[in-house]
Design a protein around this motif. Structure first.
Motif, PDB file in Angstrom:
ATOM      1  N   GLY A 148       0.830  -1.203   0.000  1.00 27.78           N
ATOM      2  CA  GLY A 148       0.000   0.000   0.000  1.00 27.78           C
ATOM      3  C   GLY A 148       0.860   1.246   0.000  1.00 27.78           C
ATOM      4  O   GLY A 148       2.106   1.171   0.019  1.00 27.78           O
ATOM      5  N   GLY A 149       0.190   2.409   0.017  1.00 24.37           N
ATOM      6  CA  GLY A 149       0.904   3.671  -0.108  1.00 24.37           C
ATOM      7  C   GLY A 149       1.756   4.022   1.100  1.00 24.37           C
ATOM      8  O   GLY A 149       2.900   4.464   0.968  1.00 24.37           O
ATOM      9  N   SER A 150       1.201   3.852   2.311  1.00 25.63           N
ATOM     10  CA  SER A 150       1.975   4.200   3.508  1.00 25.63           C
ATOM     11  C   SER A 150       3.213   3.313   3.617  1.00 25.63           C
ATOM     12  O   SER A 150       4.307   3.789   3.943  1.00 25.63           O
ATOM     13  N   GLU A 151       3.039   2.042   3.325  1.00 20.83           N
ATOM     14  CA  GLU A 151       4.193   1.128   3.364  1.00 20.83           C
ATOM     15  C   GLU A 151       5.247   1.550   2.341  1.00 20.83           C
ATOM     16  O   GLU A 151       6.447   1.412   2.581  1.00 20.83           O
ATOM     17  N   TYR A 198      -0.016  14.818   1.953  1.00 16.09           N
ATOM     18  CA  TYR A 198      -0.416  13.585   2.633  1.00 16.09           C
ATOM     19  C   TYR A 198       0.427  12.441   2.096  1.00 16.09           C
ATOM     20  O   TYR A 198       0.481  12.212   0.893  1.00 16.09           O
ATOM     21  N   HIS A 199       1.108  11.763   3.020  1.00  8.83           N
ATOM     22  CA  HIS A 199       1.948  10.641   2.591  1.00  8.83           C
ATOM     23  C   HIS A 199       1.543   9.335   3.263  1.00  8.83           C
ATOM     24  O   HIS A 199       2.243   8.333   3.116  1.00  8.83           O
ATOM     25  N   GLY A 200       0.440   9.333   4.008  1.00  9.01           N
ATOM     26  CA  GLY A 200      -0.011   8.099   4.636  1.00  9.01           C
ATOM     27  C   GLY A 200      -0.171   8.258   6.129  1.00  9.01           C
ATOM     28  O   GLY A 200       0.191   9.286   6.714  1.00  9.01           O
ATOM     29  N   LEU A 239       9.643  11.336  -4.889  1.00  8.18           N
ATOM     30  CA  LEU A 239       8.328  11.792  -5.335  1.00  8.18           C
ATOM     31  C   LEU A 239       7.286  10.753  -4.948  1.00  8.18           C
ATOM     32  O   LEU A 239       7.468   9.554  -5.210  1.00  8.18           O
ATOM     33  N   ASP A 240       6.237  11.220  -4.297  1.00  4.23           N
ATOM     34  CA  ASP A 240       5.142  10.348  -3.870  1.00  4.23           C
ATOM     35  C   ASP A 240       4.063  10.386  -4.950  1.00  4.23           C
ATOM     36  O   ASP A 240       3.330  11.372  -5.086  1.00  4.23           O
ATOM     37  N   GLU A 241       4.004   9.321  -5.723  1.00  2.00           N
ATOM     38  CA  GLU A 241       2.985   9.218  -6.773  1.00  2.00           C
ATOM     39  C   GLU A 241       1.985   8.112  -6.451  1.00  2.00           C
ATOM     40  O   GLU A 241       1.399   7.490  -7.332  1.00  2.00           O
ATOM     41  N   ALA A 286       1.102   3.211  -5.705  1.00  3.13           N
ATOM     42  CA  ALA A 286       0.237   2.258  -5.000  1.00  3.13           C
ATOM     43  C   ALA A 286      -1.155   2.175  -5.623  1.00  3.13           C
ATOM     44  O   ALA A 286      -1.450   1.230  -6.357  1.00  3.13           O
ATOM     45  N   LYS A 287      -1.969   3.180  -5.409  1.00  2.46           N
ATOM     46  CA  LYS A 287      -3.408   3.029  -5.666  1.00  2.46           C
ATOM     47  C   LYS A 287      -3.734   2.465  -7.050  1.00  2.46           C
ATOM     48  O   LYS A 287      -4.366   1.417  -7.175  1.00  2.46           O
ATOM     49  N   GLY A 288      -3.319   3.167  -8.092  1.00  2.00           N
ATOM     50  CA  GLY A 288      -3.643   2.727  -9.446  1.00  2.00           C
ATOM     51  C   GLY A 288      -2.804   1.549  -9.911  1.00  2.00           C
ATOM     52  O   GLY A 288      -3.059   1.001 -10.978  1.00  2.00           O
TER      53      GLY A 288
HETATM   54  C1  PLP Z   1       0.053  10.683  -1.964  1.00  2.00           C
HETATM   55  C2  PLP Z   1      -0.284   9.591  -1.011  1.00  2.00           C
HETATM   56  N1  PLP Z   1       0.700   8.944  -0.371  1.00  2.00           N
HETATM   57  C3  PLP Z   1       0.446   7.943   0.487  1.00  2.00           C
HETATM   58  C4  PLP Z   1      -0.845   7.539   0.757  1.00  2.00           C
HETATM   59  C5  PLP Z   1      -1.116   6.417   1.721  1.00  2.00           C
HETATM   60  O1  PLP Z   1      -1.557   5.310   1.035  1.00  2.00           O
HETATM   61  P1  PLP Z   1      -2.348   4.132   1.810  1.00  2.00           P
HETATM   62  O2  PLP Z   1      -3.641   4.692   2.214  1.00  2.00           O
HETATM   63  O3  PLP Z   1      -2.442   3.042   0.774  1.00  2.00           O
HETATM   64  O4  PLP Z   1      -1.495   3.707   2.957  1.00  2.00           O
HETATM   65  C6  PLP Z   1      -1.902   8.184   0.115  1.00  2.00           C
HETATM   66  C7  PLP Z   1      -3.301   7.788   0.377  1.00  2.00           C
HETATM   67  O5  PLP Z   1      -4.235   8.493   0.078  1.00  2.00           O
HETATM   68  C8  PLP Z   1      -1.625   9.234  -0.784  1.00  2.00           C
HETATM   69  O6  PLP Z   1      -2.597   9.902  -1.426  1.00  2.00           O
END
Ligand code: PLP
Length: 456
Positions: A98-101, A132-134, A239-241, A268-270
């Motif tokens: 996932g994104g936070s990981e 927002y990075h998680g 870069l957080d994509e 992550a998401k897409g």
């Molecule tokens: C830019 C960005 N980084 C990290 C995250 C965290 O991802 P996750 O919710 O999968 O842990 C998100 C979630 O919205 C995000 O938009």
């Protein structure tokens, strides 16, 4: 009575039972257009036959094999695909769930990179306000959203935040895009110099800011300037994509549009389009080489990293985007979405800004277009818009705290890449009606005089 600790204990949620294309269906048979892809996740929509078939076949082969014992063909193929498509020297992949990981892994990877290189004094992370990075502790520490951080501050590692590149509110009247980009990027150099250049590990930023600002792209050559500043002081650019990457902006990596290659990029998401939880960090060859020639391993790991089912979903999603030429549809439908939003909301008395790239668009709401003053947060405009949209069979992603983490409202629109023109029309119609219905009693519905301030 539910035994789930839901996000909001007081809320009663509809039960999702099915989905097809851009629609989700609840247990009462109601249909919702998923115009936000959940939270910019469902890039192929729901019930996609190719992805489902790939998951069935992976399940029949092997569902799980721990990555300290085995690699799998499907994970290797996915890594090949990602490395092949990524810009520059981003040619190795670290899989997570996932994104936070992904952000946690990127932060630790950046720190260990400098330990491997004999620069263990580097310890500072610089990020931006209103990012927002998680929600895990490292990712929350990097993030710059006041409301999300506040009660957990005592647990967060020390980080440093500069202003985002947020033209609607921070560009001065009469200031050119170039001048604003230069001034905004200069904040990074100033912060590096304040901390001491040889103590900084990395600068972390969302290429296009998603959840906390609502699809805010960088201005002019901001990111190129940031890249040069990082290079000047040997600071890594992360870069957080997680939200804006994997095609959401019309490019597989949003930073391609800015002509910038980061040292590390999180996705992550897409990546898996919601068919499985997944995420990844792509790392430049210089980072990989430092690990290979140094300790030979990255001191990290999770039980479910590189999960074969997640890899199968992601591979099928990414191959489908290629096969069906969907990035071209993201660009075309993105332009149409922007046009329709401007037609419907561009002169709305309470719409201050419409911005974004591709199928990643944001609408910022204001009480007063002239002063850009937001609505009283007690009105919870964003929550009302979400409810009014759901009542009209539309999912969008409104959030509060746009201005400073506490006040302001915006709506994020991120439909699946398979959306067509007629559906874009329906999305904008329902959204316009939901906004009008959610405004406080007495708010003006008269068209404003000036057009919205700028085209992001
Ligand atoms: C830019 C960005 N980084 C990290 C995250 C965290 O991802 P996750 O919710 O999968 O842990 C998100 C979630 O919205 C995000 O938009």
């Amino acid at each position: 009575m539910t035994h789930i600790l839901h996000r909001n204990i007081a809320s009663t949620l509809p039960v999702a039972v099915g989905g097809q294309g851009i629609n989700l269906i609840d247990a009462d048979g109601r249909s919702y257009i998923d115009a936000s892809g959940g939270a910019a996740v469902s890039c192929l929509g729901h019930g996609h036959a190719t992805v489902i078939a790939a998951l069935h076949s992976q399940l029949d082969a092997i569902a799980y094999a721990h990555t300290s014992f085995f690699t799998t063909e499907v994970a290797e193929r996915l890594a090949d695909r990602l490395a092949q498509d990524a810009p520059g020297n981003l040619d190795h992949v670290y899989f997570v769930s996932g994104g936070s990981e992904a952000i946690e892994a990127a932060l630790k990877m950046a720190r260990q990179y400098f330990v491997e290189k004999g620069e263990p004094q580097r310890r500072h992370i610089i990020a931006r306000r209103q990012s927002y990075h998680g929600n895990t502790l490292g990712a929350l520490a990097a993030g710059g959203n006041e409301w999300r951080r506040r009660q957990f501050k005592p647990l967060l590692i020390e980080t440093h935040h500069i202003d985002p590149c947020y033209a609607y509110r921070l560009q001065r009247v009469g200031e050119s895009d170039q001048a604003y980009a230069a001034r905004s990027a200069q904040l990074l150099e100033d912060q590096i110099l304040t901390l001491g250049p040889d103590t900084v590990i990395a600068f972390v930023a969302e290429t296009v800011v998603g959840a906390t600002l609502g699809a805010v792209p960088p201005v002019a050559d901001y990111l190129q300037r940031v890249r040069r500043i990082c290079d000047r002081y040997g600071v890594l650019l992360i870069l957080d994509e997680v939200m804006c990457g994997m095609g959401r902006t019309g490019r597989l990596y949003a930073c391609e549009e800015d002509g910038v290659v980061p040292d590390l990029v999180t996705i992550a998401k897409g990546l898996g389009g919601g068919y499985q939880p997944t995420g990844a960090v792509l790392l430049g060859s210089h980072i990989f080489e430092a690990f290979r020639q140094g300790s030979g391993f990255f001191q990290h790991g999770h039980t479910f990293m590189g999960h074969p089912m997640a890899a199968a979903a992601a591979l099928a999603v990414q191959e489908t985007i290629h096969r069906d030429g969907l990035l071209a549809n993201v660009v075309a439908m993105g332009e149409l979405l922007d046009l329709r939003l401007r037609e419907r909301l561009g002169h709305h008395a309470h719409v201050g800004d419409i911005r974004g790239r591709g199928l990643f668009r944001g609408v910022e709401l204001v009480m007063d277009r002239g002063t850009k003053a937001p609505f009283d947060p007690l009105h919870k405009l964003h929550a009302r818009i979400k409810a009014e949209a759901m009542a009209r069979g539309l999912m969008v992603y409104p959030t509060g705290g746009t201005v400073d983490g506490l006040i302001g409202d915006h709506i994020l629109i991120a439909p699946p890449f398979i959306v067509n023109g007629a559906q874009i029309g329906m999305i904008v119609d329902r959204l316009g009606d939901a906004i009008d219905a959610a405004l406080p009693v007495g708010a003006s519905l008269d068209p404003g005089v000036a057009a919205v301030s700028r085209n992001g």
